[in-house]
Each structure stands twice: as structure tokens, then as C-alpha cells.
Write a protein that holds these residues in place. Structure first.
Motif, mmCIF file in Angstrom:
data_model
loop_
_atom_site.group_PDB
_atom_site.id
_atom_site.type_symbol
_atom_site.label_atom_id
_atom_site.label_comp_id
_atom_site.label_asym_id
_atom_site.label_seq_id
_atom_site.Cartn_x
_atom_site.Cartn_y
_atom_site.Cartn_z
ATOM 1 N N THR A 174 0.827 -1.200 0.000
ATOM 2 C CA THR A 174 0.000 0.000 0.000
ATOM 3 C C THR A 174 0.861 1.250 0.000
ATOM 4 O OG1 THR A 174 -1.715 -1.182 1.207
ATOM 5 C CG2 THR A 174 -1.852 1.224 1.176
ATOM 6 N N GLY A 175 0.516 2.161 -0.886
ATOM 7 C CA GLY A 175 1.229 3.426 -0.970
ATOM 8 C C GLY A 175 0.274 4.591 -0.919
ATOM 9 N N THR A 176 0.609 5.638 -1.646
ATOM 10 C CA THR A 176 -0.202 6.849 -1.676
ATOM 11 C C THR A 176 -0.394 7.323 -3.110
ATOM 12 O OG1 THR A 176 1.664 8.376 -1.584
ATOM 13 C CG2 THR A 176 0.857 7.517 0.529
ATOM 14 N N ASN A 216 1.037 9.688 -4.292
ATOM 15 C CA ASN A 216 2.321 10.210 -4.767
ATOM 16 C C ASN A 216 3.292 9.129 -5.232
ATOM 17 O OD1 ASN A 216 1.640 12.914 -4.187
ATOM 18 N ND2 ASN A 216 2.180 12.600 -2.027
ATOM 19 N N ASP A 217 2.966 7.867 -4.983
ATOM 20 C CA ASP A 217 3.863 6.810 -5.430
ATOM 21 C C ASP A 217 3.096 5.781 -6.248
ATOM 22 O OD1 ASP A 217 2.866 5.230 -3.021
ATOM 23 O OD2 ASP A 217 4.092 6.717 -2.004
ATOM 24 N N ILE A 218 2.589 4.721 -5.632
ATOM 25 C CA ILE A 218 1.889 3.687 -6.402
ATOM 26 C C ILE A 218 0.730 4.266 -7.184
ATOM 27 C CG2 ILE A 218 0.469 1.615 -6.219
ATOM 28 C CD1 ILE A 218 2.256 0.641 -3.987
ATOM 29 N N GLY A 219 -0.013 5.154 -6.562
ATOM 30 C CA GLY A 219 -1.205 5.701 -7.204
ATOM 31 C C GLY A 219 -0.925 6.469 -8.478
ATOM 32 N N SER A 220 0.291 6.938 -8.656
ATOM 33 C CA SER A 220 0.616 7.729 -9.840
ATOM 34 C C SER A 220 1.684 7.077 -10.688
ATOM 35 C CB SER A 220 1.081 9.128 -9.423
ATOM 36 O OG SER A 220 2.205 9.046 -8.561
ATOM 37 N N SER A 221 1.840 5.763 -10.532
ATOM 38 C CA SER A 221 2.929 5.091 -11.240
ATOM 39 C C SER A 221 2.493 3.767 -11.832
ATOM 40 C CB SER A 221 4.095 4.842 -10.270
ATOM 41 O OG SER A 221 5.105 4.089 -10.896
ATOM 42 N N ASN A 222 2.972 3.495 -13.032
ATOM 43 C CA ASN A 222 2.834 2.161 -13.615
ATOM 44 C C ASN A 222 4.132 1.388 -13.477
ATOM 45 O OD1 ASN A 222 0.141 2.234 -14.457
ATOM 46 N ND2 ASN A 222 0.693 3.475 -16.226
ATOM 47 N N HIS A 223 5.048 1.932 -12.682
ATOM 48 C CA HIS A 223 6.344 1.280 -12.487
ATOM 49 C C HIS A 223 6.398 0.682 -11.088
ATOM 50 C CE1 HIS A 223 7.677 2.870 -16.262
ATOM 51 N NE2 HIS A 223 7.473 4.111 -15.874
ATOM 52 N N VAL A 224 5.663 -0.405 -10.907
ATOM 53 C CA VAL A 224 5.686 -1.154 -9.651
ATOM 54 C C VAL A 224 6.410 -2.466 -9.927
ATOM 55 C CG1 VAL A 224 4.350 -2.273 -7.844
ATOM 56 C CG2 VAL A 224 3.537 -0.123 -8.864
ATOM 57 N N SER A 225 7.340 -2.800 -9.064
ATOM 58 C CA SER A 225 8.099 -4.043 -9.231
ATOM 59 C C SER A 225 8.101 -4.823 -7.924
ATOM 60 C CB SER A 225 9.532 -3.747 -9.704
ATOM 61 O OG SER A 225 10.156 -2.782 -8.890
ATOM 62 N N TRP A 226 8.407 -6.089 -8.033
ATOM 63 C CA TRP A 226 8.462 -6.988 -6.883
ATOM 64 C C TRP A 226 9.755 -7.795 -6.929
ATOM 65 C CZ3 TRP A 226 4.872 -7.290 -2.954
ATOM 66 C CH2 TRP A 226 3.658 -6.626 -3.161
ATOM 67 N N TYR A 227 10.323 -8.019 -5.729
ATOM 68 C CA TYR A 227 11.577 -8.741 -5.597
ATOM 69 C C TYR A 227 11.438 -9.854 -4.567
ATOM 70 C CZ TYR A 227 13.256 -4.671 -8.039
ATOM 71 O OH TYR A 227 13.416 -3.681 -8.975
ATOM 72 N N GLY A 236 1.417 -10.013 -10.850
ATOM 73 C CA GLY A 236 1.258 -8.752 -10.162
ATOM 74 C C GLY A 236 0.061 -7.989 -10.671
ATOM 75 N N SER A 237 -0.456 -7.117 -9.813
ATOM 76 C CA SER A 237 -1.573 -6.271 -10.197
ATOM 77 C C SER A 237 -1.533 -4.983 -9.395
ATOM 78 C CB SER A 237 -2.913 -6.986 -9.983
ATOM 79 O OG SER A 237 -3.097 -7.265 -8.608
ATOM 80 N N LYS A 238 -2.363 -4.033 -9.790
ATOM 81 C CA LYS A 238 -2.436 -2.754 -9.087
ATOM 82 C C LYS A 238 -3.848 -2.213 -9.167
ATOM 83 C CE LYS A 238 -1.542 1.589 -10.288
ATOM 84 N NZ LYS A 238 -0.914 2.850 -10.730
ATOM 85 N N SER A 239 -4.279 -1.609 -8.069
ATOM 86 C CA SER A 239 -5.569 -0.938 -8.042
ATOM 87 C C SER A 239 -5.444 0.281 -7.147
ATOM 88 C CB SER A 239 -6.665 -1.872 -7.519
ATOM 89 O OG SER A 239 -7.897 -1.188 -7.441
ATOM 90 N N GLY A 240 -5.634 1.435 -7.722
ATOM 91 C CA GLY A 240 -5.511 2.666 -6.944
ATOM 92 C C GLY A 240 -4.123 2.827 -6.350
ATOM 93 N N ASN A 241 -4.071 2.999 -5.035
ATOM 94 C CA ASN A 241 -2.798 3.211 -4.342
ATOM 95 C C ASN A 241 -2.175 1.919 -3.819
ATOM 96 O OD1 ASN A 241 -3.192 5.931 -4.741
ATOM 97 N ND2 ASN A 241 -4.000 6.316 -2.687
ATOM 98 N N ALA A 242 -2.676 0.774 -4.251
ATOM 99 C CA ALA A 242 -2.160 -0.497 -3.756
ATOM 100 C C ALA A 242 -1.798 -1.438 -4.891
ATOM 101 C CB ALA A 242 -3.199 -1.164 -2.849
ATOM 102 N N ALA A 243 -0.768 -2.216 -4.632
ATOM 103 C CA ALA A 243 -0.336 -3.246 -5.580
ATOM 104 C C ALA A 243 -0.339 -4.588 -4.866
ATOM 105 C CB ALA A 243 1.058 -2.933 -6.119
ATOM 106 N N SER A 244 -0.363 -5.649 -5.652
ATOM 107 C CA SER A 244 -0.378 -6.991 -5.071
ATOM 108 C C SER A 244 0.485 -7.941 -5.868
ATOM 109 C CB SER A 244 -1.812 -7.547 -5.042
ATOM 110 O OG SER A 244 -2.638 -6.770 -4.219
ATOM 111 N N LEU A 245 1.075 -8.860 -5.141
ATOM 112 C CA LEU A 245 1.819 -9.969 -5.749
ATOM 113 C C LEU A 245 1.100 -11.254 -5.356
ATOM 114 C CD1 LEU A 245 4.435 -11.165 -7.133
ATOM 115 C CD2 LEU A 245 5.346 -11.365 -4.794
ATOM 116 N N THR A 246 0.747 -12.052 -6.338
ATOM 117 C CA THR A 246 0.115 -13.338 -6.077
ATOM 118 C C THR A 246 1.052 -14.460 -6.492
ATOM 119 O OG1 THR A 246 -2.115 -12.462 -6.363
ATOM 120 C CG2 THR A 246 -1.843 -14.840 -6.608
ATOM 121 N N ILE A 247 1.214 -15.420 -5.607
ATOM 122 C CA ILE A 247 1.997 -16.611 -5.905
ATOM 123 C C ILE A 247 1.039 -17.789 -5.864
ATOM 124 C CG2 ILE A 247 4.018 -18.001 -5.329
ATOM 125 C CD1 ILE A 247 5.035 -15.641 -3.640
#
Lengths: 108, 118
Positions: A23-25, A27-38, A66-77
Motif C-alpha cells: 500500500t502506498g499513496t 504520490n507513489d503507487i497511485g501515480s505510477s505504472n512502475h511497480v516491481s516486486w523482488y 502482479g496487479s495494481k488498483s488505486g494506491n495499492a499493488a499486489s503480488l500473487t503466488i
């Protein structure tokens, strides 16, 4: 900037699916398509699993998504395996790179 | 194959400086940004900044501005990260990682442990 918020731990049994939230805001996840997971195993360098929200680098299993909705992103395994037990970090870029605090995945 | 090979572990006293190197091979060094990320013992990942190996341009996160300098030597495909005025809470493993400006860091060095202790 504060770190992105992740649950400290999640767990699942082999074969199950789990989801890790990040979960972000605005100013970060909510305004970005550049979300990554490690993924990081103990005493190893992090490994890129997902970039640009839902893209997998070559060689990464389709069990990771991976997915994103609003200010939150998710990683599913899916189809959890013993080797998936590790720490997982989300990351966003919106002018600056910001990591999540990390989630420890335990495979029961 | 792509490799990022970092310099060895360092032990420094408070107030000193440390310079970590990261030698790239297996790809065109100037094609991807080099990011520096650190991880304190038992803690998460913390992004420090990046250098554009092509132009030498840099971007540092505010927390480290004034203490960190990232440079590169294109003749040897090596990136450097120098951190000054070290404190005990700078004790961490420092990683270099290559990728686009927007993250998606697909290659990482093995990490360099920097210990700050009197």
C-alpha cells in the motif's frame, strides 16, 4: 518519503495461492505504472520477479503475477512451493524509487 | 552472462568514508542506470540513488544528499558509491543493481558488507 506498507508476514501451504499487498499513496503507487516486486532468500541478493505492475522478466515462473488498483499493488503466488519461502519486497517509481518494508513468506 | 561484481567487505570507524565498487560485464554498461540499494541487518531494502553511466548524471534520495557520491568509469565498466561521515547506523549490505531509471532492477551485485564500529 515513508516506505510502502506491506504485511510483515504471510503463510500458506504447498499448492495454495497467497497474495502479498503493498500500500502506498497518490504520490507513489497511485501515480505510477512502475511497480516491481523482488524475492530475497537469506543472505542472497534480491531477484526481480515482476516489473511495470504485471510483467515478468524472462525465466520467471508464471506462478508469480502482479496487479495494481488505486494506491495499492499486489503480488500473487500460485501453486505455492517450499522454495518460495523468502522475503518479498515491492517497489514503486514516481520520480524516486521507494521500497516496501518487506514481507516474510512462510510455506507451512 | 551479465555479472555485477562488487568489492569486498569493509570495516570503518565512525566519521570515516567508504567507497564501494561495482564492475559490470556481459552487457553494454552505458545502456542501463546503476542503482545503489542498502539493507541494514535484518531490515528491508533502502534505495540510495542512481547514476546514469552514459552521462554521469545522478539522482540521490534526500536522506543521503551531501553524504553520498556516485561515479563511474566507462573505460572499465565500473560504478562507484562513496559514503562519507559514516555512522553506526550506516552498517549494512550495499548492493549495486542495474536497470531502467524506473526500477525493475534485473541484475544485482553480490552485496558489500560495510561495518561501522569504533
Amino acid at each position: 518519503q515513508s516506505a510502502l506498507t506491506q504485511p510483515a508476514s504471510v503463510s500458506g501451504s504447498p499448492g495454495q495461492s497467497i497474495t502479498i499487498s503493498c500500500t502506498g499513496t497518490n504520490n507513489d503507487i497511485g501515480s505510477s505504472n512502475h511497480v516491481s516486486w523482488y524475492q530475497q532468500h537469506p543472505d542472497k541478493a534480491p531477484k526481480l520477479l515482476i516489473y511495470d505492475v504485471n510483467k515478468r522478466p524472462s525465466g520467471i515462473s508464471t506462478r508469480f503475477s502482479g496487479s495494481k488498483s488505486g494506491n495499492a499493488a499486489s503480488l500473487t503466488i500460485s501453486g505455492l512451493q517450499a522454495e518460495d519461502e523468502a522475503d518479498y519486497f515491492c517497489c514503486s517509481y514516481a520520480g524516486s524509487v521507494l521500497f516496501g518494508g518487506g514481507t516474510k513468506l512462510t510455506v507451512l | 552472462q551479465v555479472q555485477l561484481v562488487q568489492s569486498g567487505a569493509e570495516v570503518k570507524k565512525p566519521g570515516a568514508s567508504v567507497k564501494v565498487s561495482c564492475k559490470a560485464s556481459g552487457y553494454t554498461f552505458i545502456a542501463y542506470y546503476m542503482h545503489w540499494v542498502r539493507q541494514a541487518p535484518g531490515q528491508g531494502l533502502e534505495w540510495m540513488g542512481w547514476i546514469n553511466p552514459n552521462s554521469g548524471g545522478t539522482d540521490y534520495t534526500q536522506k543521503f544528499q551531501g553524504r553520498v557520491t556516485m561515479t563511474r568509469d566507462t573505460s572499465t565498466s565500473t560504478a562507484y558509491m562513496e559514503l562519507t561521515r559514516l555512522r553506526s547506523d550506516d552498517t549494512a549490505v550495499y548492493y549495486c543493481a542495474s536497470g531502467p531509471i524506473s526500477g525493475g532492477l534485473d541484475y544485482w551485485g553480490q552485496g558489500t558488507l560495510v561495518t561501522v564500529s569504533s
